[in-house]
Design a protein around this motif. Structure first.
Motif, PDB file in Angstrom:
ATOM      1  N   GLY A  85       0.877  -1.190  -0.189  1.00  0.00           N
ATOM      2  CA  GLY A  85       0.175  -0.431  -0.020  1.00  0.00           C
ATOM      3  C   GLY A  85       0.732   1.209   0.109  1.00  0.00           C
ATOM      4  N   LYS A  86       1.681   1.163   0.269  1.00  0.00           N
ATOM      5  CA  LYS A  86       2.801   2.638   0.075  1.00  0.00           C
ATOM      6  C   LYS A  86       3.890   2.343  -1.353  1.00  0.00           C
ATOM      7  CE  LYS A  86       3.740   2.074   4.925  1.00  0.00           C
ATOM      8  NZ  LYS A  86       3.780   2.926   5.113  1.00  0.00           N
ATOM      9  N   TYR A  87       3.686   3.631  -1.542  1.00  0.00           N
ATOM     10  CA  TYR A  87       4.370   3.945  -2.785  1.00  0.00           C
ATOM     11  C   TYR A  87       5.998   3.709  -3.300  1.00  0.00           C
ATOM     12  CZ  TYR A  87       0.716   7.620  -3.548  1.00  0.00           C
ATOM     13  OH  TYR A  87      -0.800   8.306  -3.732  1.00  0.00           O
ATOM     14  N   GLN A  88       6.082   3.303  -4.618  1.00  0.00           N
ATOM     15  CA  GLN A  88       6.965   2.737  -4.562  1.00  0.00           C
ATOM     16  C   GLN A  88       8.659   2.939  -3.919  1.00  0.00           C
ATOM     17  OE1 GLN A  88       8.384   2.258  -8.154  1.00  0.00           O
ATOM     18  NE2 GLN A  88      10.275   1.249  -8.096  1.00  0.00           N
ATOM     19  N   GLY A  89       8.717   4.813  -4.176  1.00  0.00           N
ATOM     20  CA  GLY A  89       9.896   5.269  -3.328  1.00  0.00           C
ATOM     21  C   GLY A  89       9.962   4.578  -1.974  1.00  0.00           C
TER      22      GLY A  89
END
Length: 134
Positions: A85-89
């Motif tokens: 659920g987190k952004y790739q960064g």
């Protein structure tokens, strides 16, 4: 008053000697750890043998992971808890902080301790849905 100062000085001197010797390791042991790829912790917990080479320890780690198919699932669950659920960064930051090494330019494939991990990406929003570990 003077006896308190002397006592304090003695405590500082002997206390400093105690702490200094408690954390010191010999140069030969340090070199042995460096040559084997081990740390004091991995040697103590039995996951690394300082009498073997880095290559021998890496091969042993690979055999261990191949012999235990549940290990990959455990690693995947641990990573999923932190990056799903987190952004790739954010996921990249987590993987690097955990010692994983990126294997491609897109930073979606990772390697550590005989495991490979691949991000399962949602291309429409750039978020990581999970990770596949082998």
């Amino acid at each position: 008053m003077k006896s308190k100062q002397i006592t304090a000085a003695l405590i500082m001197v002997f206390g400093g000697l105690y702490f200094h010797s408690a954390f010191a390791i010999s140069e030969s042991y340090r070199a042995q750890l460096e040559n084997s790829g081990c740390t004091q912790v991995s040697e103590t917990n039995g996951t690394c043998n300082p009498h073997h080479s880095k290559q021998q320890n890496a091969a042993q780690a690979n055999r261990h992971h191949q012999a235990d198919p549940d290990a990959a699932a455990d690693v995947a669950r641990t990573i999923d808890r932190h990056i799903a659920g987190k952004y790739q960064g954010e996921a990249v930051d987590y993987m690097e902080a955990q010692g994983w090494q990126s294997q491609n330019e897109e930073r979606t494939h990772w390697r550590k301790s005989g495991f490979t991990a691949k991000f399962d990406m949602n291309q429409s929003n750039g978020k990581v849905m999970g990770v596949i570990v082998q």
